[in-house]
Every structure is written in structure tokens, then in C-alpha cells.
Design a protein around this motif. Structure first.
Motif, PDB file in Angstrom:
ATOM      1  N   ARG A  17      -0.145   7.429   4.942  1.00 46.90           N
ATOM      2  CA  ARG A  17       0.756   6.866   3.889  1.00 46.90           C
ATOM      3  C   ARG A  17       2.398   6.880   4.361  1.00 46.90           C
ATOM      4  NH1 ARG A  17      -0.529   6.465  -1.282  1.00 46.90           N
ATOM      5  NH2 ARG A  17      -2.630   7.319  -1.980  1.00 46.90           N
TER       6      ARG A  17
ATOM      7  N   ARG B 103       2.013  -0.775   2.531  1.00 41.57           N
ATOM      8  CA  ARG B 103       0.768  -0.616   3.199  1.00 41.57           C
ATOM      9  C   ARG B 103      -0.118  -1.947   3.515  1.00 41.57           C
ATOM     10  NH1 ARG B 103      -2.157   4.042   0.670  1.00 41.57           N
ATOM     11  NH2 ARG B 103      -3.632   3.728   2.370  1.00 41.57           N
ATOM     12  N   ALA B 104      -0.445  -2.306   2.571  1.00 33.71           N
ATOM     13  CA  ALA B 104      -1.208  -3.518   2.409  1.00 33.71           C
ATOM     14  C   ALA B 104      -0.770  -4.771   3.143  1.00 33.71           C
ATOM     15  CB  ALA B 104      -1.610  -3.812   0.982  1.00 33.71           C
TER      16      ALA B 104
ATOM     17  N   GLU C 101      -5.873   5.069   5.505  1.00 35.32           N
ATOM     18  CA  GLU C 101      -5.472   6.323   4.742  1.00 35.32           C
ATOM     19  C   GLU C 101      -4.032   6.644   4.697  1.00 35.32           C
ATOM     20  OE1 GLU C 101      -8.515   9.088   5.307  1.00 35.32           O
ATOM     21  OE2 GLU C 101     -10.089   7.889   4.682  1.00 35.32           O
TER      22      GLU C 101
ATOM     23  N   THR D  78       5.192   2.510   0.448  1.00 37.13           N
ATOM     24  CA  THR D  78       4.329   1.931  -0.911  1.00 37.13           C
ATOM     25  C   THR D  78       3.246   1.287  -0.630  1.00 37.13           C
ATOM     26  OG1 THR D  78       5.262  -0.331  -0.925  1.00 37.13           O
ATOM     27  CG2 THR D  78       6.818   1.442  -1.901  1.00 37.13           C
ATOM     28  N   GLU D  79       2.544   1.239  -1.734  1.00 36.90           N
ATOM     29  CA  GLU D  79       1.096   0.447  -1.511  1.00 36.90           C
ATOM     30  C   GLU D  79       1.114  -0.827  -1.019  1.00 36.90           C
ATOM     31  OE1 GLU D  79      -1.972   2.006  -1.955  1.00 36.90           O
ATOM     32  OE2 GLU D  79      -0.976   3.777  -2.070  1.00 36.90           O
ATOM     33  N   ALA D  80       2.064  -1.593  -1.702  1.00 38.03           N
ATOM     34  CA  ALA D  80       2.323  -2.921  -1.279  1.00 38.03           C
ATOM     35  C   ALA D  80       2.628  -3.174   0.170  1.00 38.03           C
ATOM     36  CB  ALA D  80       3.574  -3.256  -2.099  1.00 38.03           C
TER      37      ALA D  80
END
Length: 292
Positions: free
Chosen positions: A4, A56-57, A2, A52-54
Motif C-alpha cells: 500500500r 494503486r489500480a 498487495e 489510495t485504492e484508485a
């Protein structure tokens, strides 16, 4: 995951890897890679920066891969060796720091014994990623380095590393010293980090090694000495009258391999050399040189 910010992602990775019984420090290496190969200083200066979300993934996927036993180097695609970055994948053994010490010993002795020679014929046997051969060629331009590997897939990795790093190395596909025996070529230096782990010991290795790195680069036969015995048969056919042989060995194999060399080359100056951890990890034979 979760969180960031970078430091939160690192905390998650550390806890996750500890649960998986992996080194938690691997999280930092993977995060630096995912963020664009940041230096450690750059990472530390930006620990409060958001991801960024990318990112993190990608980071989460990489950490989970390592948690399942994939070496960090196979995830990032590289390993540092002698101050240079080498491409690695599942077709090659990941270069180890101990092998840097083998390279150092060869360079030191090459300078002492062949310092005035313009072209020092050097062979690296079982080249894998090409780390030894390429480093020798780049560190001493007088070394004319050839290398061999039994696996064509490994040679492709080594050739790519050679191209990227600008090294002039000849790569041959073959079994130990057979290509030179067939060609009738002679060498001043032969260096090798051959497979030396006894078959009975392989089952006890960490899964991150035995299940990931190529078995052909690990297994030294039933007692671990199968390749060293073959070297004793083949070395006399390729060495010049004055030559250096340098092997990496298992931590308890130094004296046995040294004795093999003394029997094969009576009068040679054969020594075992300890690594930074004070383990006998190198055996060096200087053949045909005056001891005085």
C-alpha cells in the motif's frame, strides 16, 4: 499488488519490469504521473505515504501496460523536450534527447549567420509532435517557423502543442518541401529529423519502438537514404542564396549525407557533428557564406 505504501509499490514495479525486460526506472516515472505529476523530490520525500485504492489500480495498470511494450510517454501522454512538456501519442514519434542537440546547433548557427535579420524564414520538415519547430520559434523570436508533415493526425498533435506552449508556428499538410515549391517560397533555414532507419534494420528494433511508434516516422526506405535523396532534389528549389540545412541522421549515415550535400551544393561548408555520445548524429550545411 498487495503493498500500500509508495516505496512498496515501486519495489513491486521494479521487479515486475525486470521480469518483462523493461527498464525498472520506468516505474518511478509512472508513479510520479499517477500521483499527480509529482517532482522526483516530492516523490522521494513521500515514499512512506500510503496510496489510495484508485492510485494503486492506476499505477498497476500503467506498469503492466509498459511491461507489455507500451512506451512510458504514450501512457503518460507527454515527453519533455528542451525544458518543455510536449503532448505525444501514437501518431507521433517520441522526441529524443539527440534531437535537442540538433535544435541547439540550428539556434547557434542562426544567431551567427542571421543575427541581424529580423525575420529568418525557417522550415521544419516532418514535424511530428512539433518539438523542433515549436522550440525554435520559442527560443529565437526572429525565426519565422513553418513546418510540414505528411500525416494530418501528426499535425493536430503539433498544433495542440503549439497552442499550449504559446508558439507562433505555421503548420502545413504536405510531402517534404512540396508546399514551398508550389508556393514559390524561399527559406533561410531547413531543418529535419526525417525517417532514416533502413527497412532491413527495422525488424531488429525493440518492440517498444517498432510496434508502437508510427512506422512512417521510422522507415527510411531500403537503405535508409530515401528522404535524404529527395531533399537533394527539392532543397535547391526552396533555399535562398545564403542558407543553412540541418539534418539528424543515423549513427553511421553522417559521411554519406554530408557527401550528398557537398555534391548538391558545391562550395558549401558541410560538417558532421557528434552528439553527447560521440556519435555522428547531425549534418549541417552552410551554403553561400564566406568561409573567411
Amino acid at each position: 499488488m498487495e503493498n500500500r505504501k509508495r516505496h512498496e509499490a515501486l519495489n513491486w514495479a521494479s521487479s515486475f519490469l525486470k521480469e518483462k525486460k523493461r527498464e525498472p526506472e520506468a516505474g518511478e516515472l509512472l508513479l510520479r504521473h499517477v500521483l499527480g505529476d509529482l517532482s522526483r523530490t516530492e516523490l522521494l520525500m513521500g515514499l512512506n505515504d500510503p496510496m489510495t485504492e484508485a492510485q494503486r489500480a492506476s499505477f498497476e495498470a500503467a506498469v503492466k501496460q509498459h511491461g507489455e511494450g507500451v512506451p512510458v510517454q504514450y501512457i503518460t501522454g507527454y515527453e519533455e523536450f528542451y525544458g518543455r512538456r510536449f503532448i505525444v501519442n501514437r501518431e507521433v514519434l517520441i522526441p529524443r534527447p539527440e534531437t535537442e542537440e540538433l535544435v541547439y546547433e540550428v539556434l547557434k548557427r542562426a544567431e551567427t549567420r542571421f543575427g541581424d535579420q529580423k525575420e529568418i524564414q525557417t522550415i521544419d520538415v516532418g514535424t511530428g509532435s512539433g518539438a523542433i519547430a515549436i522550440t525554435l520559434a520559442l527560443e529565437n523570436r526572429s525565426l519565422f517557423v513553418s513546418s510540414v508533415d505528411i500525416a494530418a493526425e501528426s499535425i493536430e498533435v503539433a498544433k495542440e502543442n503549439s497552442r499550449r506552449l504559446g508558439a507562433d508556428v505555421r503548420f502545413l499538410h504536405g510531402d517534404l518541401l512540396q508546399p514551398w515549391i508550389e508556393k514559390g517560397e524561399k527559406a533561410d533555414i531547413v531543418v529535419s529529423n526525417p525517417p532514416y532507419i533502413p527497412d532491413w534494420e527495422i525488424e531488429g528494433l525493440e518492440t517498444i519502438v517498432k510496434d508502437q511508434e508510427p512506422m512512417r516516422a521510422l522507415s527510411g526506405g531500403q537503405d535508409g537514404y530515401v528522404f535524404y535523396r529527395r531533399f537533394m532534389e527539392e532543397l535547391p528549389q526552396v533555399l535562398k542564396p545564403k542558407a543553412i540545412v540541418a539534418f539528424e541522421v543515423g549513427h553511421d549515415q553522417g559521411q554519406t549525407v554530408a557527401e550528398m550535400l557537398r555534391i548538391t551544393f558545391p562550395g558549401a561548408d558541410v560538417v558532421t557533428v557528434r552528439d553527447i555520445s560521440q556519435k555522428e548524429r547531425m549534418v549541417i550545411a552552410e551554403i553561400g557564406f564566406s568561409k573567411y
